[in-house]
Each structure stands twice: as C-alpha cells, then as structure tokens.
Design a protein around this motif. Structure first.
Motif, PDB file in Angstrom:
ATOM      1  N   PHE A  12       0.861  -1.192   0.000  1.00 47.85           N
ATOM      2  CA  PHE A  12       0.000   0.000   0.000  1.00 47.85           C
ATOM      3  C   PHE A  12       0.890   1.234   0.000  1.00 47.85           C
ATOM      4  O   PHE A  12       1.771   1.382   0.850  1.00 47.85           O
ATOM      5  N   THR A  13       0.662   2.113  -0.969  1.00 46.40           N
ATOM      6  CA  THR A  13       1.533   3.287  -1.136  1.00 46.40           C
ATOM      7  C   THR A  13       0.739   4.590  -1.193  1.00 46.40           C
ATOM      8  O   THR A  13       1.245   5.600  -1.673  1.00 46.40           O
ATOM      9  N   GLY A  14      -0.512   4.600  -0.711  1.00 46.44           N
ATOM     10  CA  GLY A  14      -1.339   5.796  -0.780  1.00 46.44           C
ATOM     11  C   GLY A  14      -0.976   6.823   0.282  1.00 46.44           C
ATOM     12  O   GLY A  14      -0.139   6.593   1.156  1.00 46.44           O
ATOM     13  N   ASP A  15      -1.659   7.980   0.221  1.00 46.82           N
ATOM     14  CA  ASP A  15      -1.414   9.040   1.198  1.00 46.82           C
ATOM     15  C   ASP A  15      -1.999   8.704   2.566  1.00 46.82           C
ATOM     16  O   ASP A  15      -1.593   9.271   3.580  1.00 46.82           O
ATOM     17  N   TRP A  16      -2.962   7.831   2.599  1.00 44.61           N
ATOM     18  CA  TRP A  16      -3.601   7.448   3.857  1.00 44.61           C
ATOM     19  C   TRP A  16      -2.967   6.151   4.367  1.00 44.61           C
ATOM     20  O   TRP A  16      -2.688   5.238   3.591  1.00 44.61           O
ATOM     21  N   VAL A  21      -7.333   2.803   6.847  1.00 42.18           N
ATOM     22  CA  VAL A  21      -8.189   2.744   5.661  1.00 42.18           C
ATOM     23  C   VAL A  21      -8.892   1.400   5.584  1.00 42.18           C
ATOM     24  O   VAL A  21     -10.094   1.310   5.305  1.00 42.18           O
ATOM     25  N   LEU A  22      -8.146   0.315   5.822  1.00 38.29           N
ATOM     26  CA  LEU A  22      -8.758  -1.018   5.789  1.00 38.29           C
ATOM     27  C   LEU A  22      -9.820  -1.164   6.857  1.00 38.29           C
ATOM     28  O   LEU A  22     -10.881  -1.772   6.634  1.00 38.29           O
ATOM     29  N   ALA A  23      -9.543  -0.604   8.054  1.00 39.87           N
ATOM     30  CA  ALA A  23     -10.530  -0.684   9.146  1.00 39.87           C
ATOM     31  C   ALA A  23     -11.805   0.069   8.782  1.00 39.87           C
ATOM     32  O   ALA A  23     -12.927  -0.416   8.996  1.00 39.87           O
ATOM     33  N   LEU A  63     -13.298   2.056  -1.115  1.00 44.06           N
ATOM     34  CA  LEU A  63     -12.615   2.757  -0.032  1.00 44.06           C
ATOM     35  C   LEU A  63     -11.149   2.342   0.095  1.00 44.06           C
ATOM     36  O   LEU A  63     -10.297   3.140   0.480  1.00 44.06           O
ATOM     37  N   VAL A  64     -10.843   1.068  -0.245  1.00 47.16           N
ATOM     38  CA  VAL A  64      -9.451   0.610  -0.151  1.00 47.16           C
ATOM     39  C   VAL A  64      -8.551   1.378  -1.119  1.00 47.16           C
ATOM     40  O   VAL A  64      -7.341   1.504  -0.889  1.00 47.16           O
ATOM     41  N   CYS A  65      -9.082   1.944  -2.180  1.00 43.73           N
ATOM     42  CA  CYS A  65      -8.276   2.729  -3.113  1.00 43.73           C
ATOM     43  C   CYS A  65      -7.567   3.884  -2.425  1.00 43.73           C
ATOM     44  O   CYS A  65      -6.526   4.353  -2.890  1.00 43.73           O
ATOM     45  N   LEU A  66      -8.114   4.367  -1.286  1.00 42.34           N
ATOM     46  CA  LEU A  66      -7.466   5.461  -0.574  1.00 42.34           C
ATOM     47  C   LEU A  66      -6.108   5.052  -0.019  1.00 42.34           C
ATOM     48  O   LEU A  66      -5.243   5.904   0.200  1.00 42.34           O
ATOM     49  N   ALA A  67      -5.892   3.761   0.188  1.00 40.16           N
ATOM     50  CA  ALA A  67      -4.610   3.277   0.710  1.00 40.16           C
ATOM     51  C   ALA A  67      -3.596   3.039  -0.393  1.00 40.16           C
ATOM     52  O   ALA A  67      -2.431   2.708  -0.123  1.00 40.16           O
ATOM     53  N   GLY A  68      -3.980   3.135  -1.689  1.00 44.45           N
ATOM     54  CA  GLY A  68      -3.054   2.956  -2.805  1.00 44.45           C
ATOM     55  C   GLY A  68      -2.498   1.543  -2.918  1.00 44.45           C
ATOM     56  O   GLY A  68      -1.279   1.359  -2.914  1.00 44.45           O
ATOM     57  N   PRO A  69      -3.346   0.537  -3.037  1.00 44.20           N
ATOM     58  CA  PRO A  69      -2.820  -0.837  -3.128  1.00 44.20           C
ATOM     59  C   PRO A  69      -2.103  -1.079  -4.461  1.00 44.20           C
ATOM     60  O   PRO A  69      -2.571  -0.637  -5.511  1.00 44.20           O
ATOM     61  N   ILE A  70      -0.978  -1.794  -4.403  1.00 42.97           N
ATOM     62  CA  ILE A  70      -0.239  -2.198  -5.597  1.00 42.97           C
ATOM     63  C   ILE A  70       0.193  -3.648  -5.430  1.00 42.97           C
ATOM     64  O   ILE A  70       0.335  -4.141  -4.301  1.00 42.97           O
ATOM     65  N   LEU A  71       0.405  -4.348  -6.565  1.00 41.32           N
ATOM     66  CA  LEU A  71       0.980  -5.700  -6.576  1.00 41.32           C
ATOM     67  C   LEU A  71       2.434  -5.587  -7.031  1.00 41.32           C
ATOM     68  O   LEU A  71       2.722  -5.041  -8.099  1.00 41.32           O
ATOM     69  N   ALA A 747      12.138  -6.207 -10.207  1.00 43.65           N
ATOM     70  CA  ALA A 747      10.831  -5.962  -9.585  1.00 43.65           C
ATOM     71  C   ALA A 747       9.958  -5.140 -10.523  1.00 43.65           C
ATOM     72  O   ALA A 747      10.419  -4.174 -11.135  1.00 43.65           O
ATOM     73  N   THR A 748       8.703  -5.546 -10.651  1.00 42.73           N
ATOM     74  CA  THR A 748       7.710  -4.787 -11.415  1.00 42.73           C
ATOM     75  C   THR A 748       6.497  -4.553 -10.527  1.00 42.73           C
ATOM     76  O   THR A 748       6.167  -5.387  -9.668  1.00 42.73           O
ATOM     77  N   GLU A 749       5.835  -3.416 -10.690  1.00 42.77           N
ATOM     78  CA  GLU A 749       4.690  -3.047  -9.836  1.00 42.77           C
ATOM     79  C   GLU A 749       3.455  -2.790 -10.689  1.00 42.77           C
ATOM     80  O   GLU A 749       3.557  -2.183 -11.765  1.00 42.77           O
ATOM     81  N   THR A 750       2.329  -3.303 -10.194  1.00 45.67           N
ATOM     82  CA  THR A 750       1.033  -3.085 -10.845  1.00 45.67           C
ATOM     83  C   THR A 750       0.133  -2.291  -9.905  1.00 45.67           C
ATOM     84  O   THR A 750      -0.359  -2.821  -8.904  1.00 45.67           O
ATOM     85  N   PRO A 751      -0.093  -0.993 -10.133  1.00 48.03           N
ATOM     86  CA  PRO A 751      -0.988  -0.197  -9.250  1.00 48.03           C
ATOM     87  C   PRO A 751      -2.426  -0.694  -9.398  1.00 48.03           C
ATOM     88  O   PRO A 751      -2.994  -0.664 -10.490  1.00 48.03           O
ATOM     89  N   LEU A 752      -2.985  -1.133  -8.284  1.00 49.49           N
ATOM     90  CA  LEU A 752      -4.350  -1.657  -8.328  1.00 49.49           C
ATOM     91  C   LEU A 752      -5.389  -0.550  -8.219  1.00 49.49           C
ATOM     92  O   LEU A 752      -6.462  -0.645  -8.815  1.00 49.49           O
ATOM     93  N   TRP A 753      -5.068   0.497  -7.453  1.00 49.96           N
ATOM     94  CA  TRP A 753      -6.095   1.468  -7.092  1.00 49.96           C
ATOM     95  C   TRP A 753      -6.571   2.334  -8.249  1.00 49.96           C
ATOM     96  O   TRP A 753      -7.627   2.956  -8.182  1.00 49.96           O
ATOM     97  N   TYR A 754      -5.780   2.354  -9.365  1.00 51.14           N
ATOM     98  CA  TYR A 754      -6.349   3.035 -10.534  1.00 51.14           C
ATOM     99  C   TYR A 754      -6.248   2.160 -11.778  1.00 51.14           C
ATOM    100  O   TYR A 754      -6.272   2.646 -12.898  1.00 51.14           O
ATOM    101  N   SER A 755      -6.160   0.853 -11.570  1.00 52.95           N
ATOM    102  CA  SER A 755      -6.114  -0.053 -12.710  1.00 52.95           C
ATOM    103  C   SER A 755      -7.518  -0.314 -13.230  1.00 52.95           C
ATOM    104  O   SER A 755      -8.505  -0.236 -12.500  1.00 52.95           O
ATOM    105  N   TRP A 756      -7.600  -0.644 -14.513  1.00 52.36           N
ATOM    106  CA  TRP A 756      -8.911  -0.889 -15.128  1.00 52.36           C
ATOM    107  C   TRP A 756      -9.580  -2.112 -14.522  1.00 52.36           C
ATOM    108  O   TRP A 756     -10.803  -2.109 -14.326  1.00 52.36           O
TER     109      TRP A 756
END
Length: 779
Positions: A12-16, A21-23, A63-71, A747-756
């Motif tokens: 998780f790499t978001g501002d929150w 956020v998960l709670a 709501l989880v998008c606020l935490a900036g989840p990435i794979l 290492a490669t990263e896939t941002p989930l929070w704004y992925s299609w």
C-alpha cells in the motif's frame, strides 16, 4: 534468462495509512451489509444475504483505493545456471606423465571383453581426468550438479559428444551418472574451436565452459578467437590443464615443411622439424624416403635441446608412380641408430607420411596496369614468391602500336593467352591494347573459362572500357557522384560472408568482425553493379553511403571480379603479408580458371586442394567436353569416391556457380587413407580416367607434442575472463563457479487502485446486484 524464483507481494503506497483505511473500509462494508439486510427483512432465501454482500464488497473495494494498493512482482534470475564440462578424448590424453621426472607412454591396453568398460592405465592423463569427473567418492560432476545445470561432453577430434546432463533441479536428467567413460582416448586430432561452439549451442547465455585437456590443439580454427568471442557473450572459459610441462625423453617428427607440389623437372626442398629431448650424445639419423628408396638422409647426435630443423633437398625426377597421376607418397623418419635404438620408448611419433604432387606446369597470371601502383607492386611480389604461379607483369608506358611494356607482356598469340589462368587488369587505358587483343580477352573469359580481376583507380581509365570490344567484361557502371575521400570501413554482404575466398580469419564466426577492423581506405570508385552482378563487400561509414567494393559476375565459362579501391595494401600495416597476401592468393585461386590435375580429351578432374588432413572435406571438380572439344555446360555427372580400393560414396555433381561448364561436389569429412575418384555420366560406365589423392592422418600430430600447452590454455582463460587451473587445483572449481553465480532481482509493480480491472471489479459487483434485484422484482 529464465527466472529461477518469482514472488508476488501486496503493498500500500497511498497518502492514507493502510490499517486505518482497511478498518474504515471494513466497517463501512459491514454497516452497509447490516442496513441493506434490514430492508430485506421481509424476504427469505439467497436474496437476503447475496445482495447486501455484493453492495458491501463494492464499497469495500472503493474505499481501499485510498490506501493505494499495488501488486509487486519480484523475479530472481541466476546469472550462471549452466556449466558445460568438456573432457578431451584425444590420443595424447592416453599418455602417462611421470611426475617424478621422466615420462612414459601409457601401455596399450588389452582389448576388453564385449560390453565391458575399458580400464586404462591408472596414471594416464585420461584416467586421472576420468577419476576427477566420475569417481563416486569425489565426483566433480556430482558436486557441480548440486547447484548448477550440468552437461558433460566428450571432445572426440572434430566433434563434441554429449554424455550426460542434469538440469532444472533434477527434473531433466539423462540417467545415473556413470562411473567410467565407455570409450578410449584415441581421437587422432584435438580441435578446441568449432566442437566447443557446437556444444554450447545457439543460446549459451548464463553458461560457464570448463575444458579438461592437455591443450594440444591441432585442428582448424583459433581457440583464442573462440574464447574472445565467448567473452562478448558473458561466457567465461575455465581450462584445466593435464600433463607435465617437462618434455619426456623422446625423438619425434613434429612437422614436414615442404610445398604441396613440385614441377617434374625441379627439386623438392623443405625442412624437417623434429623434437629432440633425449640425453645428449646419442647417434641418430633423419631421412626422407619413398618406400624402400631413401631420397635424402642425414646423421646427427642428440642434444636434448628440444625442437631442431633439418633442411633437405632431392630431385623429384626419380620418384616412381603412375605417370598419369600427379600424386607421390613420401615418408619422413627420425630414429636412433646402433645399440641406443631401444632408448626411444615412443615409436608412434617417429615417422610422418606426406604427399607430394608432380605438376607439369605452373598456373599463369598476367598483370597489366596503367602504372606501378602500390597494390600491383605488392601483388606482383605475392605471385612471384608463390611457386604455384608464374606471373607476367606489364605497365603502361603510353606507347602506341606494338611497343611498350604492356605489349611486351601481352601474349603474342591467341593460343598463348589461352594458356593463362588469370588476368589482372588495373587502371589501364583501353587503347594500350589493340581491338584484337581486347576481343581475345573476352574469349579468354567466356570460352577458355579464365578469370579476370579489375582493380579500379583514381585515373578512371577503366570507365572507358565499356565502349570497347571488351566492354562486356565490366560488371559495374560508374556514377557521376564524386568519390568519397573519408576513411571507409569494409562490410561483407550476406553473400560475401559465405565466400571461402574472402575468409581472412581461421574462425568463420569472427570473419565479418575482422573485415570491419581492417585498415580503412580513403577512396572507392563511385559505381553500382549491373543487374546480373553480385556485391560481396561494401565501403562506407556513418556519414558516407556504402559503395560497392567487391563486385563479382559469372561470364560464360569464366568469371570477373571488380575491386572498387586500390588501397588494400593498407592491410599490411603492422602485420605485413598476414591479410593482404592471404586475400589475394585466395581470390586469385577462386576467380582463375580452376586447375585440373588429370585430364584427357573428354574429361578433366581436379580438387580444391592438393593436400588433405584427416577430418577435412574435399571439393571435387569436373569439366566435360564433347566430341568436338567444346565445353559441356549441361549434364548429370556422378563422382565415385574410392578409399583404399573400396567405393565409399557416389556423389551428384552440380554446376559450379563461379565457372561455366564446371561441375563440383563436396565430400563428407574424410578419414585418413588413399583415395581415387572416377566419373560417370548418366547410365554410361565410369570413365577410365581417375584422380588419386591422399588424406593424411592426424595421429602423428597428437604424439609429436606431449607436454601441456599451458600458454594456449592460459590465453583462452584470460581473454574470456575465466581461470586456468592445473589438474591438482580442480577442487577449486566449484568455489570459482559459485563466485560467478550471482542472483539478479527484477521488480515490477502493478498499481491496483487506478487499474482498469480494479475499477471493473467494482462495476461488476454493482451491475450484478442491479441485475439480481431486477430478477427478484425488488425494483
């Protein structure tokens, strides 16, 4: 490289902060589920819990998008995953080194029973190597296979043979590791070039090459060039040297340096190279003989000083043999005399058989140029020093009529010109030759099958030749563009890369790179090839458009080669004749009318070489004529190859693309022996005319040098950034390879929070809820 391990992490790499956020997301999801379910309290079944669940999951994901989840995908690659072990199985590896001081040959073992494993002398180089690799108590192969993909090869002369492999962590194994080799070290040659390339395969990345050998390379190619090429691919070469660096007490024939051919009225002259490591003061003799007839002999006493040379000379007129054949077989021998004869323990290397051809005439070349340029002066010297050629040179003195050097050099009659094999025409004005002579040049190429080489020049005299009677000989047309004057680099075309005549490197794979590094000319004639001509090389640079430098065209029974620059002499810088002479001699032999060693009114037979070594291939050449003596350019002749009196092959002869009316075939690799060739046409019986040649054994070369060739093995290791080890240090090899075996992480990263697909999951949940509400009539 294939990843050895792949790991996937959710981060998780978001501002929150992630936990709050998960709670909150989980809490709001549960609240949504509770209130939604209250609205459906009058409904029972699946609808009461499935619809709230779909809505709650959609809210949770949003709501989880606020935490900036990435794979985060982490792939680990091994830089060294494959180890290639190559064991030398040549005859010299059967030698036994006396570590205490002396050396003795391994005794010839008694042939084992059928199906049994041959047991070699425990002290031979091969036996020691076999023990290091395969002994169950300390097997190097087994140790390396615990951490690497391992492949074990045997180097058997001109081929590499895969014996065992262990790959993919043991998922790909050829079987149990053997405890012994199922063959004896008896290959008659050692080639540390092409067989190693074959073993590595087309995709050798991530490989280390380990060679266990005494380093007696006596085949074609250059091991140092091969190792340097592997460095560019990131492949280190580790050489493990077997054998003593102290020569054994021995007397051996190392080499016989003499021409391949001598003219029937001349003398055969050469040098006999021997190795003398016996105690000083022993009586010995060296001789050259044909059968029981001694042609030359010299007595000497041993010195133990190593390599010694003896010059010999004898008349060839007295050599016996078939008068219709050019081949004569001689033997060079060195031996101790008197009571000391038994002190030379190694008899395998005391003699060497060599073939000699008696020729009736030299090949003839005529060189005509407008002036004595550097190129033609060096060219004259090359032909003049080569005993196979007779050269006539004439320079333009601008004298019209029948005077001048050009007229003096040009054959006086048509028949005399037809006795030449090659004409080299420089930057010569057309009117230096009469119209009749120009027409004779055309006939020389088209009908005689002769070769013509044109060397262009800055005076542009060749540009006037297309308007003459010899205009059909010119394979290019000149452009009005100015000739470039910058430094230009050579570049072989795909067709040029396949031409043996343009091979300047002992290793085919490095030839194109060598051409690119040749000293650069500063001038090339602006020309382009005619439609039926082929460009073999170009000259250009990053700012100059490449121009043809070598253009070849088949013309009638002969062929023409045009050189767009006269600055090949620059190749002599710091290396003298190394490249320049080799190029000219190879090109001259290719373009000139092909030589035939035996012929009659209807058939001519020849080969591409006069002397062959075991493992070589031979090019057979045939020219057919009809009843009137005209050259036959169509047909289906066959060559019958006999070895030691038995037919071993029947080959279809195909038209030679370089010379009209010539048919050729390439044999397979040839074992040592005496050969003869006959030719048949269609269903007719084979002609009585036959061509004899000999393929000489490499066995003597394996026994002529019995010391470890440490400089070669050290050089191969050094240029490839590997290591040289003595056999006693072989235990260091696993640690050295482990130091090379680095892990590379990507290492490669896939941002989930704004992925299609994350947004699509939310929309899918909401859509499914809406459809189910419609189905259950809740809206």
């Amino acid at each position: 490289m294939t990843p050895q391990q792949t790991e996937t992490q959710l981060r998780f790499t978001g501002d929150w902060p992630a936990m709050p956020v998960l709670a909150v997301a989980l809490g709001l999801g549960l609240v949504m589920f509770f209130f939604y379910r209250r609205e459906l309290r009058f409904h029972t079944g699946t609808a009461r819990w499935l619809l709230p669940l779909l809505r709650s999951l959609a809210v949770f994901l949003a709501l989880v998008c606020l935490a900036g989840p990435i794979l985060r995908h982490i792939a680990t690659f091994r830089q060294l995953g494959r180890v290639l072990l190559v064991a030398d199985a040549s005859a010299s590896m059967s030698f036994t080194d006396d570590i205490a001081g002396g050396n003795t040959p391994a005794p010839r073992p008694t042939p084992p029973p059928a199906g049994a494993v041959d047991s070699l002398h425990s002290g031979s180089r091969f036996a020691r190597m076999e023990s290091a690799l395969l002994d169950p108590n300390h097997s190097l192969v087994k140790t390396l296979a615990e951490k690497h993909d391992v492949e074990l090869f045997a180097l058997r002369g001109y081929r590499s043979e895969r014996l065992w492999w262990h790959r993919q962590g043991g998922r790909d194994v050829s079987g149990d590791l053997p405890h012994h080799f199922e063959f004896k070290p008896e290959a008659t040659a050692t080639n540390l070039d092409q067989p190693l390339r074959d073993a590595l395969g087309p995709n050798p990345a991530g490989t280390a090459l380990v060679i266990l050998t005494d380093g007696q390379h006596n085949g074609p190619g250059s091991p140092e060039e091969m190792a340097a090429g592997l460095k560019e691919s990131g492949i280190p070469v580790f050489t493990v040297g077997y054998g003593s660096e102290v020569p054994p007490p021995d007397l051996a024939v190392v080499n016989v340096l003499m021409p391949e051919a001598v003219f029937a009225e001349d003398r055969a002259e050469g040098t006999l190279v021997i190795s003398d490591t016996l105690p000083p003061g022993l009586a010995a003799s060296v001789n050259v003989a044909q059968g029981a007839k001694v042609l030359w002999q010299q007595s000497f006493t041993t010195t133990g000083a190593g390599e010694r040379r003896f010059d010999f000379s004898f008349p060839v007129r007295g050599l016996t043999g078939d008068p219709q054949q050019s081949l004569r077989t001689l033997a060079a021998r060195v031996e101790l005399t008197g009571n000391n004869a038994t002190l030379d323990k190694i008899a395998n290397n005391n003699s060497q058989t060599v073939s000699l051809h008696l020729l009736s005439r030299k090949r003839r070349v005529l060189v005509l140029d407008g002036r004595p340029r550097w190129e033609t002066r060096y060219l004259h010297n090359h032909f003049d020093r080569d005993e196979r050629w007779e050269v006539m040179v004439g320079y333009d003195t601008f004298t019209r009529g029948q005077g001048g050097q050009v007229q003096e050099a040009f054959p006086k009659t048509r028949e005399d010109l037809m006795n030449y094999d090659l004409v080299i025409l420089g930057d010569l004005r057309p009117d230096a030759l009469s119209e009749e002579q120009q027409a004779q040049l055309v006939e020389f190429v088209e009908k005689r099958g002769g070769g013509l080489i044109l060397v262009d020049g800055r005076r542009n005299h060749l540009q006037a030749w297309p308007q003459t009677k010899a205009g059909s000989l010119i394979p290019v047309k000149w452009k009005n563009d100015g000739a470039p004057s910058a430094a230009l680099a050579y570049d072989l075309t795909p067709q040029g890369e396949t031409m043996e005549a343009l091979r300047l490197s002992d290793s085919p794979s490095t030839n194109s790179a060598l051409w690119a590094r040749l000293p650069k000319p500063f001038w090339v004639a602006p020309a382009e090839p005619l439609p039926d001509a082929a460009v073999l090389a170009r000259l250009g640079n990053s700012t100059v458009t490449p121009s043809p430098a070598l253009v070849w065209r088949r013309l009638g029974a002969g062929s023409v080669l045009w050189l767009g620059t006269d600055e090949l002499w620059r190749w002599r810088y710091e290396v003298a004749d190394q490249h320049h002479q080799r190029f000219w001699m190879q090109v001259a032999a290719w373009v000139a009318a092909p030589p035939f060693m035996v012929q009659n009114d209807r058939l001519s037979l020849g080969t591409d070489q006069l002397r062959y070594q075991e493992g070589d291939t031979a090019e057979l050449r045939v020219r057919l004529r009809n009843e009137t003596g005209a050259i036959v350019s169509t047909g289906s002749p066959r060559a019958h190859v006999f070895r030691n009196g038995l037919e071993i092959a029947s080959l279809d002869l195909t038209p030679d693309p370089s010379h009209g009316g010539v048919f050729r075939a390439i044999t397979g690799t040839l074992p040592a022996g005496d050969y003869h060739i006959t030719v048949s046409e269609g269903t007719a019986p084979a002609s009585d005319l036959k061509l004899s040649f000999r393929v000489e054994s490499q066995a003597n070369k394996e026994w002529s040098h019995l010391t470890l060739n440490r400089p070669l093995l050290e050089g191969m290791a050094r240029v490839s950034q590997g290591r040289f080890l003595r056999e006693g240090d072989i235990a260091q090899l696993p640690d050295l390879l482990q130091q090379l075996d680095r892990m590379e992480t990507r290492a490669t990263e896939t941002p989930l929070w704004y992925s299609w697909w994350w947004f699509g999951a939310i929309m899918l949940l909401l859509t499914a809820e809406w459809i189910l509400r419609k189905v259950w009539r809740l809206v």
